[in-house]
Design an enzyme around this catalytic site. Structure first.
Site, mmCIF file in Angstrom:
data_model
loop_
_atom_site.group_PDB
_atom_site.id
_atom_site.type_symbol
_atom_site.label_atom_id
_atom_site.label_comp_id
_atom_site.label_asym_id
_atom_site.label_seq_id
_atom_site.Cartn_x
_atom_site.Cartn_y
_atom_site.Cartn_z
ATOM 1 C CG HIS A 117 26.849 -4.403 52.936
ATOM 2 N ND1 HIS A 117 26.464 -5.604 52.376
ATOM 3 C CD2 HIS A 117 26.704 -4.552 54.279
ATOM 4 C CE1 HIS A 117 26.118 -6.439 53.349
ATOM 5 N NE2 HIS A 117 26.255 -5.830 54.506
ATOM 6 C CG ASP A 146 27.956 -9.251 53.688
ATOM 7 O OD1 ASP A 146 27.514 -10.292 53.173
ATOM 8 O OD2 ASP A 146 27.649 -8.850 54.818
ATOM 9 C CE LYS A 148 24.442 -11.577 54.077
ATOM 10 N NZ LYS A 148 24.844 -10.166 54.225
ATOM 11 C CG ASP A 151 19.586 -14.880 40.025
ATOM 12 O OD1 ASP A 151 19.103 -15.885 39.470
ATOM 13 O OD2 ASP A 151 19.082 -13.750 39.946
HETATM 14 O O1 LIG Z 1 23.971 -13.422 59.173
HETATM 15 C C1 LIG Z 1 24.432 -12.321 58.889
HETATM 16 C C2 LIG Z 1 25.110 -12.069 57.705
HETATM 17 C C3 LIG Z 1 25.651 -10.833 57.478
HETATM 18 N N1 LIG Z 1 25.543 -9.839 58.380
HETATM 19 C C4 LIG Z 1 26.177 -8.539 58.067
HETATM 20 O O2 LIG Z 1 27.161 -8.248 59.073
HETATM 21 C C5 LIG Z 1 27.106 -6.895 59.444
HETATM 22 C C6 LIG Z 1 26.748 -6.794 60.896
HETATM 23 O O3 LIG Z 1 26.709 -5.444 61.304
HETATM 24 P P1 LIG Z 1 26.430 -5.037 62.841
HETATM 25 O O4 LIG Z 1 26.361 -3.547 62.788
HETATM 26 O O5 LIG Z 1 27.593 -5.548 63.632
HETATM 27 O O6 LIG Z 1 25.140 -5.652 63.236
HETATM 28 C C7 LIG Z 1 26.106 -6.221 58.495
HETATM 29 O O7 LIG Z 1 26.826 -5.706 57.409
HETATM 30 C C8 LIG Z 1 25.230 -7.358 58.032
HETATM 31 O O8 LIG Z 1 24.753 -7.155 56.726
HETATM 32 C C9 LIG Z 1 24.875 -10.074 59.556
HETATM 33 O O9 LIG Z 1 24.752 -9.194 60.425
HETATM 34 N N2 LIG Z 1 24.344 -11.305 59.784
#
Ligand SMILES: O=c1ccn([C@@H]2O[C@H](COP(=O)(O)O)[C@@H](O)[C@H]2O)c(=O)[nH]1
EC number: 4.1.1.23
Length: 314
Positions: A117, A146, A148, A151
């Site tokens: 991110h 990630d 996302k 737009d």
């Molecule tokens: O549906 C979604 C889409 C993206 N994420 C992303 O994955 C990781 C999950 O992190 P954890 O610490 O394993 O919970 C995080 O970067 C989210 O932005 C998601 O969790 N769910």
């Protein structure tokens, strides 16, 4: 027949439609809806072809997928997964660039993908992305930002190639919400022309109360099929399409089920792969918030790979 009157029955709606109605009315949890639909999908009885009904499409190994899939990026990913015996993507949600690079250098041998991110990094510099690419080459993994995108086409195109992050210059994979319509894919695709890049559509989310379900998810699948040259799969919570050209990546994975205080919902690697049909599990805090992230990554890698091997027996 009742007396001499013959009655014929036909269904007015499918079981999936009943599930959608109950879910919209708040009577059924989306997780139960997804799992029931997946069960129905996997246990469908084809009346016209009942003699073949038990012949399910045989699961392919990563090696087989690498040779049958057509998109070069998808082929590369399956080759890495085969070579490293890993379906583990690390969500490296840290805010300091040195900390990210050190973590990735240590965990890299166990990962097929590193997910970033970039906009949470407090000391971002272009040097960070150069160093991350060096680590991707050293440890053989793909980089997934990630971001996302969500737009209109021309805006996402600028967000992807421009600004301070210049994401298209270093990320192999990005993702997009289907909500704007397929202009979002067309915009990203234009910025990626002539490169080996791919996009995942966020078809379902791991968070409680997500609106990405039912017809929205179906729309995402259709969009993916219409843009096979650039869409390489989905962020999802269940298997959406029986086609290895679309890689199913599932976040919200931990060794024990549960959630966090902000709506995240966790499932185990076995649940994600064996019950929900994930190809890649995405793990963040399950690894990073432990005393020994390397050991934790090995545990997730082994659990994920074992579940994949088990899935081949089906
Ligand atoms: O549906 C979604 C889409 C993206 N994420 C992303 O994955 C990781 C999950 O992190 P954890 O610490 O394993 O919970 C995080 O970067 C989210 O932005 C998601 O969790 N769910």
């Amino acid at each position: 027949m009742v007396g001499n009157v013959r009655f014929e029955f036909s269904h007015v709606c499918t079981l999936s439609q009943v599930l959608d109605v109950l879910s919209s009315a708040g009577k059924l949890d989306q997780d139960i809806v997804n799992r029931t639909k997946q069960f129905i999908q996997q246990n469908r009885f084809d009346v016209q072809n009942s003699s073949n009904a038990s012949q399910k499409k045989k699961p392919q190994t990563y090696k087989e997928r690498a040779s049958t899939c057509t998109n070069p990026l998808v082929q590369q990913l399956y080759k890495i997964m085969n070579l490293k015996k890993s379906n583990l993507a690390l969500s490296v949600d840290l805010q300091n660039s040195q900390q990210i690079l050190q973590t990735v250098d240590k965990l890299g041998p166990h990962l097929c993908i590193v997910k970033t991110h970039v906009d949470i990094i407090e000391d971002f510099s272009p040097q960070f992305t150069t160093s991350l690419r060096d680590l991707a080459a050293k440890h053989n993994f793909l980089i997934f930002e990630d971001r996302k995108f969500g737009d209109i086409g021309k805006t996402v195109k600028s967000q992807y190639e421009g600004g301070i992050y210049k994401i298209s210059s270093w990320a192999d994979i990005v993702n997009a919400h289907p909500v704007p319509g397929d202009g979002v894919i067309k915009g990203l695709k234009e910025a990626a022309t002539g490169t080996n890049k791919g996009c995942l559509l966020v078809a379902e989310m791991s968070s409680a109360g997500s609106l990405a379900k039912s017809d929205y998810t179906k729309g995402a699948i259709k969009m993916a099929e219409d843009h096979k040259d650039f869409v390489i799969g989905f962020i999802c919570q269940s298997r959406l399409i029986d086609d290895y050209n679309f890689v199913h990546m599932t976040p919200g994975v931990k060794l024990s089920e549960g959630g966090d205080s902000l709506g995240q919902q966790y499932k185990t690697p076995e649940e994600a792969i064996l019950k929900r049909g994930a190809d890649v599990i995405i793990v963040g805090s399950g690894i990073l918030a432990t005393d020994d992230p390397v050991q934790a990554a090995i545990q997730y890698k082994e659990a994920g790979y074992k579940a994949y091997e088990e899935s081949l027996k089906n």
